[in-house]
Design a protein around this motif. Structure first.
Motif, mmCIF file in Angstrom:
data_model
loop_
_atom_site.group_PDB
_atom_site.id
_atom_site.type_symbol
_atom_site.label_atom_id
_atom_site.label_comp_id
_atom_site.label_asym_id
_atom_site.label_seq_id
_atom_site.Cartn_x
_atom_site.Cartn_y
_atom_site.Cartn_z
ATOM 1 N N GLN A 1 53.500 43.605 42.459
ATOM 2 C CA GLN A 1 53.445 42.173 42.176
ATOM 3 C C GLN A 1 52.381 41.452 43.004
ATOM 4 N N TYR A 2 51.647 42.204 43.805
ATOM 5 C CA TYR A 2 50.547 41.626 44.579
ATOM 6 C C TYR A 2 49.198 42.050 44.018
ATOM 7 N N CYS A 3 48.997 43.359 43.782
ATOM 8 C CA CYS A 3 47.676 43.823 43.323
ATOM 9 C C CYS A 3 47.676 44.350 41.885
ATOM 10 N N GLY A 4 48.842 44.655 41.336
ATOM 11 C CA GLY A 4 48.922 45.090 39.941
ATOM 12 C C GLY A 4 48.867 46.583 39.704
ATOM 13 N N THR A 5 48.759 47.387 40.750
ATOM 14 C CA THR A 5 48.682 48.839 40.552
ATOM 15 C C THR A 5 50.038 49.418 40.137
ATOM 16 N N HIS A 6 49.980 50.589 39.509
ATOM 17 C CA HIS A 6 51.195 51.327 39.134
ATOM 18 C C HIS A 6 51.528 52.395 40.178
ATOM 19 N N VAL B 1 60.775 42.339 44.958
ATOM 20 C CA VAL B 1 59.716 42.596 43.978
ATOM 21 C C VAL B 1 59.213 44.025 44.168
ATOM 22 N N ALA B 2 58.601 44.553 43.127
ATOM 23 C CA ALA B 2 57.928 45.849 43.231
ATOM 24 C C ALA B 2 56.605 45.622 43.957
ATOM 25 N N ALA B 3 56.298 46.498 44.898
ATOM 26 C CA ALA B 3 55.036 46.409 45.637
ATOM 27 C C ALA B 3 54.568 47.817 45.976
ATOM 28 N N CYS B 4 53.266 48.014 45.933
ATOM 29 C CA CYS B 4 52.740 49.324 46.348
ATOM 30 C C CYS B 4 52.846 49.409 47.874
ATOM 31 N N ARG B 5 52.820 50.626 48.386
ATOM 32 C CA ARG B 5 52.964 50.815 49.835
ATOM 33 C C ARG B 5 51.866 50.076 50.608
ATOM 34 N N ARG B 6 50.666 50.083 50.067
ATOM 35 C CA ARG B 6 49.535 49.437 50.749
ATOM 36 C C ARG B 6 49.776 47.935 50.904
ATOM 37 N N CYS B 7 50.161 47.267 49.801
ATOM 38 C CA CYS B 7 50.411 45.822 49.855
ATOM 39 C C CYS B 7 51.641 45.503 50.700
ATOM 40 N N ASN B 8 52.661 46.338 50.594
ATOM 41 C CA ASN B 8 53.881 46.117 51.366
ATOM 42 C C ASN B 8 53.567 46.195 52.868
ATOM 43 N N MET C 1 48.878 36.364 50.231
ATOM 44 C CA MET C 1 48.988 37.304 49.106
ATOM 45 C C MET C 1 49.834 36.644 48.025
ATOM 46 N N ALA C 2 49.207 36.294 46.934
ATOM 47 C CA ALA C 2 49.912 35.597 45.855
ATOM 48 C C ALA C 2 50.718 36.589 45.015
ATOM 49 N N LEU C 3 51.930 36.179 44.644
ATOM 50 C CA LEU C 3 52.748 36.974 43.728
ATOM 51 C C LEU C 3 52.255 36.756 42.304
ATOM 52 N N ARG C 4 52.226 37.814 41.506
ATOM 53 C CA ARG C 4 51.825 37.696 40.103
ATOM 54 C C ARG C 4 52.845 36.911 39.292
#
Length: 173
Positions: free
Chosen positions: A85-90, A113-120, A133-136
């Motif tokens: 929900q920050y960068c959009g990656t799967h 929210v779902a977040a990738c490890r990097r953004c988290n 960091m804006a939420l989508r």
């Protein structure tokens, strides 16, 4: 088979989705009636052909005291489209508390929210605003009908009247 069948309660409210096999057994045992059938597919045995159910309705009303969506990791991922929900990656998804647990954030639909490890890791112990960091999309609690309609995969065309947004009476929070 892989196809799914919409199961309606006795009052025609959407109850759940099940496999074709389970739906056929319910109809065959006279616990449900066939409301709609597939126009192109059939179930075949050695000596008989049966219509493949698309929608069935139970003969007895099933009372569900709480008709909501259970808060689970997979349901959060479904709600968020399996995207960070920050960068959009799967890739490499985890759960993130929008308001960190260390600051009183709860594990709830409105705070996870779902977040990738990097953004988290980048967000760390900050709020999205503090980390810039804006939420989508803002996290929300999906209703039961919304969850069936939007997150259960492919919907058959004949299901739409039973899962439409007009069915507010069955949209429990």
């Amino acid at each position: 088979m892989g196809k799914k069948v919409l199961v309606l309660n006795q009052d025609y409210s959407a109850l759940t989705i099940c496999s074709v096999e389970k739906a056929f057994i319910l109809v065959f045992l006279d616990k449900a009636e066939l409301v709609s059938e597939s126009q192109s597919n059939y179930l075949r045995s050695i000596s008989s052909t049966f219509p493949m159910p698309s929608i069935i309705r139970l003969h007895r009303y099933v009372h569900l005291p709480f008709k909501g969506v259970i808060l689970t990791r997979q349901n959060i991922f479904k709600r968020d489209g399996h995207r960070c929900q920050y960068c959009g990656t799967h890739e490499d998804l985890t759960l993130d508390h929008v308001l960190p647990k260390s600051r009183g954030g709860k594990s709830s639909w409105d705070n996870l929210v779902a977040a990738c490890r990097r953004c988290n890791a980048r967000k760390g112990d900050y709020t999205p605003e503090e980390a810039e960091m804006a939420l989508r999309q803002k996290p929300y609690r999906p209703s039961f009908i919304m969850f069936l309609r939007d997150f259960s995969g492919h919907l058959e065309d004949d299901w739409h009247p039973y899962l439409s947004k007009k069915m507010k009476a069955f949209d429990y929070e």
